[in-house]
Design an enzyme around this catalytic site. Structure first.
Site, mmCIF file in Angstrom:
data_model
loop_
_atom_site.group_PDB
_atom_site.id
_atom_site.type_symbol
_atom_site.label_atom_id
_atom_site.label_comp_id
_atom_site.label_asym_id
_atom_site.label_seq_id
_atom_site.Cartn_x
_atom_site.Cartn_y
_atom_site.Cartn_z
ATOM 1 N N SER B 176 0.847 -1.189 0.000
ATOM 2 C CA SER B 176 0.000 0.000 0.000
ATOM 3 C C SER B 176 0.894 1.255 0.000
ATOM 4 O O SER B 176 1.745 1.381 -0.877
ATOM 5 C CB SER B 176 -0.945 -0.038 1.210
ATOM 6 O OG SER B 176 -1.968 0.900 1.069
ATOM 7 N N ASP B 342 -8.541 -6.497 -4.774
ATOM 8 C CA ASP B 342 -8.128 -5.194 -4.248
ATOM 9 C C ASP B 342 -8.673 -4.109 -5.178
ATOM 10 O O ASP B 342 -8.228 -3.983 -6.313
ATOM 11 C CB ASP B 342 -6.600 -5.139 -4.185
ATOM 12 C CG ASP B 342 -6.070 -3.848 -3.574
ATOM 13 O OD1 ASP B 342 -6.854 -2.893 -3.376
ATOM 14 O OD2 ASP B 342 -4.861 -3.796 -3.296
ATOM 15 N N HIS B 375 -7.982 -5.207 -0.445
ATOM 16 C CA HIS B 375 -6.695 -4.568 -0.206
ATOM 17 C C HIS B 375 -6.016 -5.103 1.054
ATOM 18 O O HIS B 375 -4.801 -5.269 1.092
ATOM 19 C CB HIS B 375 -6.909 -3.055 -0.103
ATOM 20 C CG HIS B 375 -5.645 -2.266 0.035
ATOM 21 N ND1 HIS B 375 -4.687 -2.228 -0.956
ATOM 22 C CD2 HIS B 375 -5.173 -1.483 1.046
ATOM 23 C CE1 HIS B 375 -3.684 -1.450 -0.560
ATOM 24 N NE2 HIS B 375 -3.953 -0.993 0.645
#
Lengths: 409, 409
Positions: B176, B342, B375
């Site tokens: 991320s 995601d 995610h």
């Protein structure tokens, strides 16, 4: 083609927030539209287990009811819509929210059909909702208003339709929460619905959708001006909280693709980032605008009530977990429409409805419209949707013997 | 397998919000971890066009740096992470946030590698950020702290790595926002990065992602306890606003599928809906919990700064719009990992990175991991991700001549 949702385009010049607030307050009890009022003898039973009385339902009509009373179409509005589907909104002074679909010569042709659109129960544009004045106290109901469901909204509409002298609606049409009402109508009153057009919707609200609504409600309730729901009596407004709620919801109405195409990473009226917390990016500026304009036209408690109604919607659960059973022995004709990039009510939700209708041996057609504009597509200029609605209604009108505007059936 | 993100599992019994708040305040200037402090002679130049001095960076290390100083791996944390990647968090007393990936015998094997993890610039766990005390005033910087970028975070980490006597990192690994730092490291200091593992990330923040961050920032700034950023000095906390921000963000970390599987439309500890605004649904209760536990461990202004850094990230823009140019003549080996569900950093964003690396003739492998957990998958028990990281690092270690724990290279 415009990408901006009609309902939140800029207000005409000259309208101040104070003008809007005053107009919005006025519409709550004394709407500019037609309104039907029901006394204690016509109390409305609600799913919450209580009855509501007195109550009222505000509505607009377009076109003319024919002698057979066979050409009435009920339009059901979405979360923040209202009865002004094809006429000027008296608060914002903007055109109706579905003028591309509804009007003379339009797919929902008011030269041929008699169109009714009512503000939902729990709303804030003249139908009884939490902002309405409780006649027993003279103050707004606020949270003393019972929580309502989609089925309650439909029951209220059925009373209106009945009092208009219409036994069977030719069609019920709506998108998003409006589509939930369409499905509920067809399930609850199958004999009263000749044709049904649920658009960009589903037979239940998903976990993710409930989650987004809950964020919005928490934003409203976190605003100190919400005052436990009693802000109107105190002359306050939880504008910041409601604005944040609208911003979060608004993201879910658009697709990643449309956001990228419209805004990308473009900066707002500047050459370089400011290294601060102003709206550097166009998307930030756009969202802030959406939040700010929304609070001028919508009541915060209504937002809580109407989102809650959507969350509670689960048509299969009303029928022992079987969605097909919700439509058993129906003779209604269905036209189900979804949009490829709608991630709030994805095509899979529409397909679940279609499968259930097939299992119930219903007459159903299904169109997935290609659009990159996400959930909002149903409010926008989408020719494939317009052709689909026009074609379906024309065929159904022929089957029901409703004459074409020129005279031929 | 646990579906709950490690970082927000319930705190151990006995810790009160007051305990957590006190611990969180303490860690801001005087972290429990190691910390490196830089004076005016080592001022840090920032993208905002100013320099920061004095400043400090808080970090943890695991394992042993070998004699060649060739086995160092830098782990970069995500938005709300910290330096406690594989050791107990001193505020929440919970295990490190990536203990499944980092530790003895784990894919990032601390028996073989020397692992460094630092709190990011702008953070609130000991590295200089808006909550840090400004030595000139004795009060927290609050909004007088300059806005920082991902590149600034990486520059600060590079100073740390340099002072640890490490010329070239064996690897930089992160997911991320951590993955953004990995890409920035490889682009800014190609000669200092032997291998790079960007996970669940992209080379820019998309319009939709900026939109979600902006909603969160507006929620924080709408809280009257935010006080223009000066809440710490006033002994207040914008907890409600930060909680709403976290709730909105949390939805984006999960997939619709995982939400449906975990929560569906299940009610929370009740048989029927209450027809009220309590948390009727499990998903509501879960989100409220996520919001509430978050405010106990994170600073609201840091949330503004770190989200802003992510929004500003656009690696191609730093290179005239060409992402390939960001990696020209790189000799770094890349392993890019994405997850099928995601939607915050979809596989398409990883593929754009891979295409750019291919265009730059880089050594790159790419794995899209099948997972229904959205995610958050990068923080969870995902065996395919673990196998991929382990295999890639083992191969790279062999190429770099780092001995295996048993002794063989």
């Amino acid at each position: 083609m415009s990408d901006t949702p009609v309902q939140d385009s800029p207000a005409p010049a000259g309208l101040t927030p104070a003008d809007l607030e005053q107009a919005q307050r006025r519409e709550i009890d004394t709407p500019s539209s037609q309104v039907m009022r029901f006394g204690p003898a016509d109390a409305l039973p609600l799913d919450a287990g209580v009855t509501l009385a007195p109550w009222q339902i505000a509505y607009e009509t377009y076109g003319t009811l024919n002698a057979d009373r066979s050409n009435a179409i009920l339009i059901c509005h979405a979360l923040t819509g209202d009865q002004y589907v094809a006429s000027t909104n008296p608060v914002t002074r903007k055109p109706g929210w579905w003028t591309m679909l509804v009007g003379p010569g339009k797919p929902v042709d008011t030269d041929r059909y008699f169109v009714i659109c009512a503000n939902v129960l729990g709303g804030c544009m003249g139908t009884t909702g939490p902002a309405s004045t409780n006649p027993e106290t003279g103050a707004p109901y606020a949270l003393s208003m019972p929580v309502v469901t989609i089925r309650d909204m439909v029951r209220a509409q059925a009373r209106l339709v009945e009092h208009l002298g219409i036994e069977t609606l030719f069609a019920v049409v709506g998108g998003s929460m409006g589509g939930m009402q369409v499905l509920q109508w067809a399930s609850l009153y199958p004999e009263k619905v000749f044709a049904a057009v649920p658009i960009a919707t589903g037979a239940r609200h998903s976990s993710q959708n409930i989650a987004f609504h809950e964020v919005g409600r928490q934003a409203v309730m976190a605003d100190p001006d919400w005052l436990g729901g009693n802000y109107i009596a105190a002359g306050r407004r939880p504008s910041k909280g409601l604005s944040v709620a609208r911003m979060a919801a608004h993201i879910t109405y658009m697709s990643d693709t449309s956001l990228h195409r419209k805004f990308g990473r473009n900066l707002q009226d500047r050459e370089a980032p400011t290294f601060g917390f102003d709206a550097d990016f166009q998307i930030e500026s756009y969202l802030r605008h959406q939040g700010l304009t929304f609070v001028d036209r919508f009541d915060a408690n209504s937002y809580l009530y109407v989102t809650r109604a959507m969350d509670y919607f689960d048509l299969a659960a009303e029928h022992g977990g079987s969605l097909a059973r919700a439509f058993l022995r129906t003779s209604t004709r269905f036209c189900v429409i979804s949009f490829t990039t709608d991630w709030l009510f994805p095509t899979s939700e529409s397909k679940a409805v279609v499968r259930a209708l097939n299992a119930a041996a219903a007459n159903v057609s299904f169109v997935e419209v290609h659009s990159d504009r996400g959930h909002d597509a149903f409010l926008l200029d989408e020719p494939e949707m317009f052709r689909t609605v026009r074609g379906f209604l024309t065929g159904a009108a022929h089957a029901r013997g409703i004459p074409a505007p020129g005279g031929a059936a």
